[in-house]
Scaffold this motif. Structure first.
Motif, PDB file in Angstrom:
ATOM      1  N   GLY A  12      61.340 -15.363 -14.500  1.00 23.10           N
ATOM      2  CA  GLY A  12      60.541 -15.177 -15.696  1.00 23.10           C
ATOM      3  C   GLY A  12      59.950 -13.779 -15.812  1.00 23.10           C
ATOM      4  N   LYS A  13      60.292 -12.895 -14.874  1.00 24.91           N
ATOM      5  CA  LYS A  13      59.771 -11.525 -14.906  1.00 24.91           C
ATOM      6  C   LYS A  13      60.552 -10.682 -15.908  1.00 24.91           C
ATOM      7  N   THR A  14      59.869  -9.693 -16.471  1.00 27.33           N
ATOM      8  CA  THR A  14      60.490  -8.786 -17.437  1.00 27.33           C
ATOM      9  C   THR A  14      60.936  -7.508 -16.742  1.00 27.33           C
ATOM     10  N   VAL A  15      62.127  -7.067 -17.094  1.00 24.82           N
ATOM     11  CA  VAL A  15      62.636  -5.760 -16.653  1.00 24.82           C
ATOM     12  C   VAL A  15      62.700  -4.877 -17.882  1.00 24.82           C
ATOM     13  N   ASP A  16      62.192  -3.666 -17.744  1.00 23.59           N
ATOM     14  CA  ASP A  16      62.250  -2.664 -18.803  1.00 23.59           C
ATOM     15  C   ASP A  16      62.804  -1.405 -18.153  1.00 23.59           C
ATOM     16  N   THR A  17      64.014  -1.025 -18.504  1.00 22.15           N
ATOM     17  CA  THR A  17      64.689   0.074 -17.818  1.00 22.15           C
ATOM     18  C   THR A  17      65.366   1.030 -18.791  1.00 22.15           C
ATOM     19  N   PRO A  18      65.398   2.311 -18.431  1.00 28.43           N
ATOM     20  CA  PRO A  18      66.243   3.210 -19.208  1.00 28.43           C
ATOM     21  C   PRO A  18      67.696   2.852 -18.934  1.00 28.43           C
ATOM     22  N   VAL A  19      68.553   3.082 -19.908  1.00 30.71           N
ATOM     23  CA  VAL A  19      69.986   2.826 -19.739  1.00 30.71           C
ATOM     24  C   VAL A  19      70.787   4.002 -20.282  1.00 30.71           C
ATOM     25  N   ALA A  20      71.939   4.198 -19.673  1.00 29.25           N
ATOM     26  CA  ALA A  20      72.900   5.191 -20.133  1.00 29.25           C
ATOM     27  C   ALA A  20      74.253   4.509 -20.164  1.00 29.25           C
ATOM     28  N   HIS A  21      74.957   4.643 -21.272  1.00 22.95           N
ATOM     29  CA  HIS A  21      76.268   4.034 -21.435  1.00 22.95           C
ATOM     30  C   HIS A  21      77.291   5.102 -21.801  1.00 22.95           C
ATOM     31  N   TYR A  22      78.453   5.001 -21.202  1.00 20.51           N
ATOM     32  CA  TYR A  22      79.578   5.891 -21.503  1.00 20.51           C
ATOM     33  C   TYR A  22      80.693   5.037 -22.107  1.00 20.51           C
TER      34      TYR A  22
END
Length: 131
Positions: free
Chosen positions: A95-105
């Protein structure tokens, strides 16, 4: 705006509405779908083909809920697009939230995505799995 960036933005819009078929329609049959991370995360790993990409999305759906993906920067060269933003999800197991930067190629061939690479803070996902 380039056609490749438009394709990537269409794929993000499809993700937001849960339209996997639309995402898959933009991929080559032999796509290389890569998500960096440890094997403990079901979405991590290198997969091949439409079946592999589908497996990635199934892993996301199994482990996470309420995804919020906001891609804000797009860069391109003739056969590729890089996109940067943030992703927020709830880890179902805790039930924890993850908030992360992402980079997609996104690598392109003949107007379709032939290679995808996903980079995120997988350590945050592992931390969120701990109770």
């Amino acid at each position: 705006m380039s056609t490749n960036i438009q394709t990537v933005q269409e794929m993000y819009a499809a993700f937001s509405r849960g339209d996997l078929a639309s995402i898959l329609s933009h991929l080559t049959e032999d796509i290389s779908w890569e998500a960096e991370g440890p094997a403990r995360l079901s979405f991590a790993g290198v997969r091949s083909g439409i079946a592999g990409a589908t497996e990635f999305f199934n892993g996301l759906a199994a482990e996470h809920s309420d995804p919020k993906l906001a891609m804000t920067e797009f860069f391109e060269k003739p056969d590729a697009v890089a996109a940067f933003g943030r992703c927020q999800v709830i880890v179902n197991a805790t039930g924890k939230t993850v908030d992360t930067p992402v980079a997609h190629y996104f690598g392109f061939r003949d107007g379709k995505v032939c290679r995808y690479i996903n980079l995120a803070n997988t350590g945050a996902f592992l931390e969120a799995l701990e109770s």
